[in-house]
Design a protein around this motif. Structure first.
Motif, PDB file in Angstrom:
ATOM      1  N   GLU A   1     -10.754  -7.795  20.315  1.00  0.00           N
ATOM      2  CA  GLU A   1     -12.082  -7.781  19.678  1.00  0.00           C
ATOM      3  C   GLU A   1     -12.240  -6.652  18.666  1.00  0.00           C
ATOM      4  O   GLU A   1     -13.324  -6.437  18.135  1.00  0.00           O
ATOM      5  N   LEU A   2     -11.160  -5.918  18.382  1.00  0.00           N
ATOM      6  CA  LEU A   2     -11.184  -4.835  17.396  1.00  0.00           C
ATOM      7  C   LEU A   2     -10.693  -5.366  16.061  1.00  0.00           C
ATOM      8  O   LEU A   2      -9.625  -5.969  15.978  1.00  0.00           O
TER       9      LEU A   2
ATOM     10  N   LYS B   1      -7.098   3.872  20.036  1.00  0.00           N
ATOM     11  CA  LYS B   1      -6.112   4.925  19.804  1.00  0.00           C
ATOM     12  C   LYS B   1      -5.225   4.498  18.645  1.00  0.00           C
ATOM     13  O   LYS B   1      -4.728   3.373  18.620  1.00  0.00           O
ATOM     14  N   ILE B   2      -5.027   5.406  17.697  1.00  0.00           N
ATOM     15  CA  ILE B   2      -4.180   5.147  16.532  1.00  0.00           C
ATOM     16  C   ILE B   2      -3.139   6.250  16.487  1.00  0.00           C
ATOM     17  O   ILE B   2      -3.478   7.436  16.477  1.00  0.00           O
TER      18      ILE B   2
ATOM     19  N   VAL C   1      -1.696   0.664  17.088  1.00  0.00           N
ATOM     20  CA  VAL C   1      -3.140   0.614  17.307  1.00  0.00           C
ATOM     21  C   VAL C   1      -3.360   0.012  18.691  1.00  0.00           C
ATOM     22  O   VAL C   1      -2.891  -1.091  18.971  1.00  0.00           O
ATOM     23  N   THR C   2      -4.083   0.756  19.547  1.00  0.00           N
ATOM     24  CA  THR C   2      -4.339   0.301  20.900  1.00  0.00           C
ATOM     25  C   THR C   2      -5.843   0.235  21.136  1.00  0.00           C
ATOM     26  O   THR C   2      -6.559   1.190  20.851  1.00  0.00           O
TER      27      THR C   2
ATOM     28  N   THR D   1      -2.330  -3.889  22.291  1.00  0.00           N
ATOM     29  CA  THR D   1      -1.687  -3.009  21.312  1.00  0.00           C
ATOM     30  C   THR D   1      -1.013  -3.846  20.242  1.00  0.00           C
ATOM     31  O   THR D   1      -0.486  -4.920  20.523  1.00  0.00           O
ATOM     32  N   THR D   2      -1.014  -3.327  19.023  1.00  0.00           N
ATOM     33  CA  THR D   2      -0.265  -3.947  17.937  1.00  0.00           C
ATOM     34  C   THR D   2       0.315  -2.852  17.051  1.00  0.00           C
ATOM     35  O   THR D   2      -0.183  -1.723  17.044  1.00  0.00           O
ATOM     36  N   VAL D   3       1.366  -3.186  16.328  1.00  0.00           N
ATOM     37  CA  VAL D   3       1.978  -2.260  15.375  1.00  0.00           C
ATOM     38  C   VAL D   3       1.727  -2.802  13.981  1.00  0.00           C
ATOM     39  O   VAL D   3       1.947  -3.985  13.707  1.00  0.00           O
TER      40      VAL D   3
END
Length: 187
Positions: A73-74, A106-107, A156-157, A163-165
């Motif tokens: 949802e981000l 978190k980034i 990015v979490t 999480t994704t990169v």
């Protein structure tokens, strides 16, 4: 019928007109033929350009300096790192919590295997439906030695989405990014 003379006096005689002979066919001038052929060649050449080039509105692109990313949802938009390659960069862009519960984001830059120090990350909390400008929150990453124009893999979490990169561009702190600078460090 009285008063008519001759056998054919009651009929009208056809009018005999002389019809002129058709004019001999003229050959088209060389100039006219050349102009027509040049027009046809130009039409064919420009038609080929359209066949080989897609219509720009059919090609998806990001009309921004940064990149987008979605983690559950981000929604992150125009994500970029502002720095000069000296190690500390400011995280720029916007983050939107599209969900109905609080989340922590978190980034962090992924560690470079050749680096002597591990990069640090930043964290921010978002309420439901909240949107924030990341640069205004003072989010920074340290240990990023990539020069402007390069891409940095960033993790990015989202506390509720996973999480994704994302490969994020590094932009120089000039022009409209000239006011986006790292916070001073205490010495």
């Amino acid at each position: 019928m009285p008063g008519l003379r001759g056998a054919g006096a009651g009929r009208l005689s056809p009018v005999k007109r002389r019809i002129p002979a058709p004019a001999p066919a003229r050959r088209p001038s060389t100039r006219r033929v050349t102009t027509v052929l040049a027009g046809v060649a130009l039409a064919l050449a420009t038609t080929g350009c359209q066949v080989n080039s897609p219509v720009q509105t059919d090609v998806a692109y990001v009309p921004a300096d940064g990149v987008p990313a979605n983690v559950g949802e981000l929604a992150l938009r125009d994500l970029a790192l502002i720095g000069d390659g000296s190690g500390t960069v400011v995280i720029s862009g916007s983050a939107v919590n599209l969900g109905d519960q609080d989340m922590t984001v978190k980034i962090a830059a992924q560690a470079d295997p050749n680096a002597t120090t591990a990069p640090t990350g930043s964290e921010i909390s978002l309420r439901p439906q909240e949107q924030v400008a990341l640069a205004s929150k003072g989010l920074q990453l340290s240990g990023v030695k990539t020069k402007p124009g390069g891409l940095v893999p960033v993790t990015v979490t989202s506390s509720v989405g996973g999480t994704t990169v994302v490969k994020v561009p590094v932009l120089a702190p000039k022009d409209y990014y000239s006011t986006v600078t790292p916070a001073p460090t205490g010495s």
